[in-house]
Write an enzyme that holds these catalytic residues in place. Structure first.
Site, PDB file in Angstrom:
ATOM      1  N   GLY A  83       0.798  -1.221   0.000  1.00  0.00           N
ATOM      2  CA  GLY A  83       0.000   0.000   0.000  1.00  0.00           C
ATOM      3  C   GLY A  83       0.830   1.269   0.000  1.00  0.00           C
ATOM      4  N   TYR A  84       2.147   1.146   0.026  1.00  0.00           N
ATOM      5  CA  TYR A  84       3.023   2.318  -0.002  1.00  0.00           C
ATOM      6  C   TYR A  84       3.166   2.798  -1.431  1.00  0.00           C
ATOM      7  CZ  TYR A  84       4.733   1.212   4.738  1.00  0.00           C
ATOM      8  OH  TYR A  84       4.860   0.971   6.072  1.00  0.00           O
TER       9      TYR A  84
END
Length: 100
Positions: A52-53
């Site tokens: 999710g980065y």
């Protein structure tokens, strides 16, 4: 840099874990490589990333951090790096994964 055994495992990690959550949004690939190289040269062998980065969450950036970190890892001996990662699931708090 001091290192310690992770529990009773054979894994030994640096006392500092380098987080990469801004690579790809706030730090471009060249800057990320400079940061990662400096950390590696200082004895840090423990790095953190996630699918999710980077943050702040935005669908156009999802996965970019892992791509950058993966390209950087190719420049180092694989057995010299401990990589921690995670997968974000459904969330009803401040962080909402843009692909969930």
């Amino acid at each position: 840099m001091q290192h310690r055994r992770l529990g009773t495992s054979a894994i030994v990690v640096s006392d500092i874990c380098m987080g990469t959550m801004t690579f790809g949004s706030q730090a471009d690939e060249a800057e990320a490589f400079r940061i990662l190289d400096e950390c590696f040269d200082a004895g840090i062998n423990f790095y953190d990333t996630a699918e999710g980065y980077p943050v702040p969450p935005d669908a156009k950036w999802v996965g970019r951090t892992e791509e950058i970190v993966g390209r950087w890892m190719k420049t180092k001996p694989r057995d010299a790096i401990i990589m921690a990662t995670k997968v974000s699931g459904p969330s009803h708090v401040w962080f909402r994964s843009p692909l969930r």
